[in-house]
Design an enzyme around this catalytic site. Structure first.
Site, mmCIF file in Angstrom:
data_model
loop_
_atom_site.group_PDB
_atom_site.id
_atom_site.type_symbol
_atom_site.label_atom_id
_atom_site.label_comp_id
_atom_site.label_asym_id
_atom_site.label_seq_id
_atom_site.Cartn_x
_atom_site.Cartn_y
_atom_site.Cartn_z
ATOM 1 N N ASP A 45 0.841 -1.202 0.000
ATOM 2 C CA ASP A 45 0.000 0.000 0.000
ATOM 3 C C ASP A 45 0.879 1.256 0.000
ATOM 4 O OD1 ASP A 45 -2.458 -1.231 -0.101
ATOM 5 O OD2 ASP A 45 -2.598 -1.442 2.078
ATOM 6 N N GLU A 122 -4.543 9.888 4.759
ATOM 7 C CA GLU A 122 -4.863 10.805 5.853
ATOM 8 C C GLU A 122 -3.874 11.950 5.951
ATOM 9 O OE1 GLU A 122 -1.781 8.937 6.545
ATOM 10 O OE2 GLU A 122 -3.173 7.476 7.332
ATOM 11 N N ARG A 147 -6.349 19.069 23.434
ATOM 12 C CA ARG A 147 -4.988 18.981 23.984
ATOM 13 C C ARG A 147 -4.600 17.510 23.971
ATOM 14 N NH1 ARG A 147 -7.303 22.816 27.001
ATOM 15 N NH2 ARG A 147 -6.171 24.756 27.378
HETATM 16 P P1 NAP Z 1 5.103 2.552 6.655
HETATM 17 O O1 NAP Z 1 5.375 2.840 8.097
HETATM 18 O O2 NAP Z 1 6.128 1.894 5.829
HETATM 19 O O3 NAP Z 1 3.731 1.698 6.488
HETATM 20 C C1 NAP Z 1 2.719 1.711 7.377
HETATM 21 C C2 NAP Z 1 1.803 0.501 7.164
HETATM 22 O O4 NAP Z 1 0.516 1.004 6.768
HETATM 23 C C3 NAP Z 1 2.252 -0.509 6.104
HETATM 24 O O5 NAP Z 1 2.051 -1.804 6.602
HETATM 25 C C4 NAP Z 1 1.294 -0.199 4.948
HETATM 26 O O6 NAP Z 1 1.045 -1.326 4.129
HETATM 27 C C5 NAP Z 1 0.053 0.153 5.707
HETATM 28 N N1 NAP Z 1 -0.967 0.907 4.953
HETATM 29 C C6 NAP Z 1 -0.812 1.991 4.145
HETATM 30 N N2 NAP Z 1 -1.984 2.382 3.663
HETATM 31 C C7 NAP Z 1 -2.925 1.533 4.155
HETATM 32 C C8 NAP Z 1 -4.331 1.438 4.019
HETATM 33 N N3 NAP Z 1 -5.018 2.312 3.307
HETATM 34 N N4 NAP Z 1 -4.963 0.439 4.696
HETATM 35 C C9 NAP Z 1 -4.285 -0.431 5.442
HETATM 36 N N5 NAP Z 1 -2.955 -0.394 5.620
HETATM 37 C C10 NAP Z 1 -2.285 0.587 4.981
HETATM 38 O O7 NAP Z 1 4.696 3.919 5.984
HETATM 39 P P2 NAP Z 1 4.385 4.225 4.471
HETATM 40 O O8 NAP Z 1 4.498 2.967 3.666
HETATM 41 O O9 NAP Z 1 5.169 5.414 4.110
HETATM 42 O O10 NAP Z 1 2.841 4.589 4.594
HETATM 43 C C11 NAP Z 1 2.413 5.753 5.235
HETATM 44 C C12 NAP Z 1 1.175 5.357 5.949
HETATM 45 O O11 NAP Z 1 1.546 4.695 7.151
HETATM 46 C C13 NAP Z 1 0.335 6.522 6.403
HETATM 47 O O12 NAP Z 1 -0.536 6.957 5.393
HETATM 48 C C14 NAP Z 1 -0.378 5.954 7.609
HETATM 49 O O13 NAP Z 1 -1.683 5.519 7.294
HETATM 50 C C15 NAP Z 1 0.425 4.740 7.997
HETATM 51 N N6 NAP Z 1 0.830 4.853 9.401
HETATM 52 C C16 NAP Z 1 0.257 4.011 10.274
HETATM 53 C C17 NAP Z 1 0.544 4.115 11.623
HETATM 54 C C18 NAP Z 1 -0.113 3.172 12.573
HETATM 55 O O14 NAP Z 1 -0.865 2.288 12.121
HETATM 56 N N7 NAP Z 1 0.110 3.325 13.879
HETATM 57 C C19 NAP Z 1 1.431 5.095 12.074
HETATM 58 C C20 NAP Z 1 2.008 5.947 11.152
HETATM 59 C C21 NAP Z 1 1.693 5.834 9.799
HETATM 60 P P3 NAP Z 1 2.150 -1.955 3.147
HETATM 61 O O15 NAP Z 1 3.056 -2.771 4.015
HETATM 62 O O16 NAP Z 1 1.319 -2.797 2.229
HETATM 63 O O17 NAP Z 1 2.854 -0.843 2.449
#
Ligand code: NAP
Length: 265
Positions: A45, A122, A147
């Site tokens: 993703d 997001e 906050r």
């Molecule tokens: P990353 O830290 O490498 O990936 C974050 C995880 O989110 C990966 O497992 C990715 O899947 C998954 N993901 C992304 N879009 C998704 C969706 N629409 N539905 C379900 N899972 C999804 O960061 P990145 O690859 O640069 O992606 C940025 C995204 O990380 C942000 O948009 C945010 O949504 C997510 N994120 C999540 C958290 C959390 O869950 N606590 C915290 C910070 C950011 P893949 O392994 O298939 O790439």
């Protein structure tokens, strides 16, 4: 038809990219990085997020399709073993286009400049200091003073990503909506927030206004930037939509089940 392939750049993704490029070229499709009709994202993703931002100025004409080389994704829902089937379907143009809502984030600065972003998953706001303090306005009316660690506004298709980890609801992407979730709000007898995710329809706006320091860490999907001298941050459901090429039914709730409950994928 013109195509481009975005790879996560690991060995398997690159090998699949080379194969798909050869097959599609053999079918007479043209590799075109500048203005493709279809973009194949091979990785996860996260790879599709990168592809989306690469073509964010061409969303009306580009359709995306994702192949996962790790685990099943929400955007990357094709398996590597299905690459031949996928290529034939693309070559024969056997697909419909489905559209998902996006989030528009506008950052207004104190000098009256503004910057606009589109998010597929997001946008989040955090403070470079310890606690984020912001007034939340809904449709021009004060709603609460927040906050806490931060706030997250997500799209329906992003609701399974960061939003879900924050206790937000999973929202079907056919709904034109955006969802505000809290990150560790401070709630006691003095400070109070609603303490629940808010789902806003397409014609509503949410404006966040600084109470103290005007500098914020703002994320838009995978991109994080420090914005200084911010007057307000405005969220709404974007007019633009993202287009996905769909070759077979794979209902959203099946993807949710297969990703979070169990799957043989
Ligand atoms: P990353 O830290 O490498 O990936 C974050 C995880 O989110 C990966 O497992 C990715 O899947 C998954 N993901 C992304 N879009 C998704 C969706 N629409 N539905 C379900 N899972 C999804 O960061 P990145 O690859 O640069 O992606 C940025 C995204 O990380 C942000 O948009 C945010 O949504 C997510 N994120 C999540 C958290 C959390 O869950 N606590 C915290 C910070 C950011 P893949 O392994 O298939 O790439």
């Amino acid at each position: 038809m013109k195509f481009f392939i975005q790879s996560r750049n690991d060995d398997l993704s690159n090998e699949l990219m080379d194969r798909a490029k050869t097959y599609l070229s053999d079918f007479g499709l043209e590799w075109n990085e500048e203005s493709p009709d279809i973009v194949l994202s091979i990785g996860g993703d996260g790879t599709l997020l990168h592809a989306f931002h690469r073509y964010r100025e061409q969303l009306a004409t580009v359709a995306f399709v994702g192949i996962h080389t790790g685990h099943l994704g929400f955007y990357a829902d094709w398996k590597p073993a299905e690459i031949e089937k996928l290529v034939i379907s693309i070559a024969k143009k056997e697909f419909e286009v489905i559209q998902y809502p996006l989030l528009e984030a506008t950052i207004h600065y104190r000098n009256d400049d503004q910057t606009k972003y589109l998010a597929l998953n997001e946008s989040t706001i955090k403070s470079p200091d310890v606690t984020l303090v912001m007034d939340v306005e809904l449709n021009g009316t004060h709603f609460e003073r927040f906050r806490g660690d931060g706030l997250c506004m997500s799209t329906p298709s992003g609701s399974t990503a960061y939003n879900k980890a924050l206790g937000g609801a999973v929202i079907h992407p056919s709904l034109d909506a955006m969802q505000l979730t809290e990150m560790a709000s401070i709630n006691n007898r003095v400070f109070r927030t609603v303490g629940a995710p808010l789902v806003l329809p397409a014609h509503h706006t949410c404006v966040l206004k600084p109470v103290k320091a005007p500098d914020f860490m703002v994320t838009v999907d995978h991109v994080q930037l420090l914005h200084k001298d911010v007057k307000s941050i405005e969220y709404r459901v974007a007019k633009e939509k993202v287009r996905f090429a769909r070759f077979r039914p794979f209902p959203f709730w099946t993807r949710v089940h297969d990703s979070f409950i169990d799957s043989d994928v």
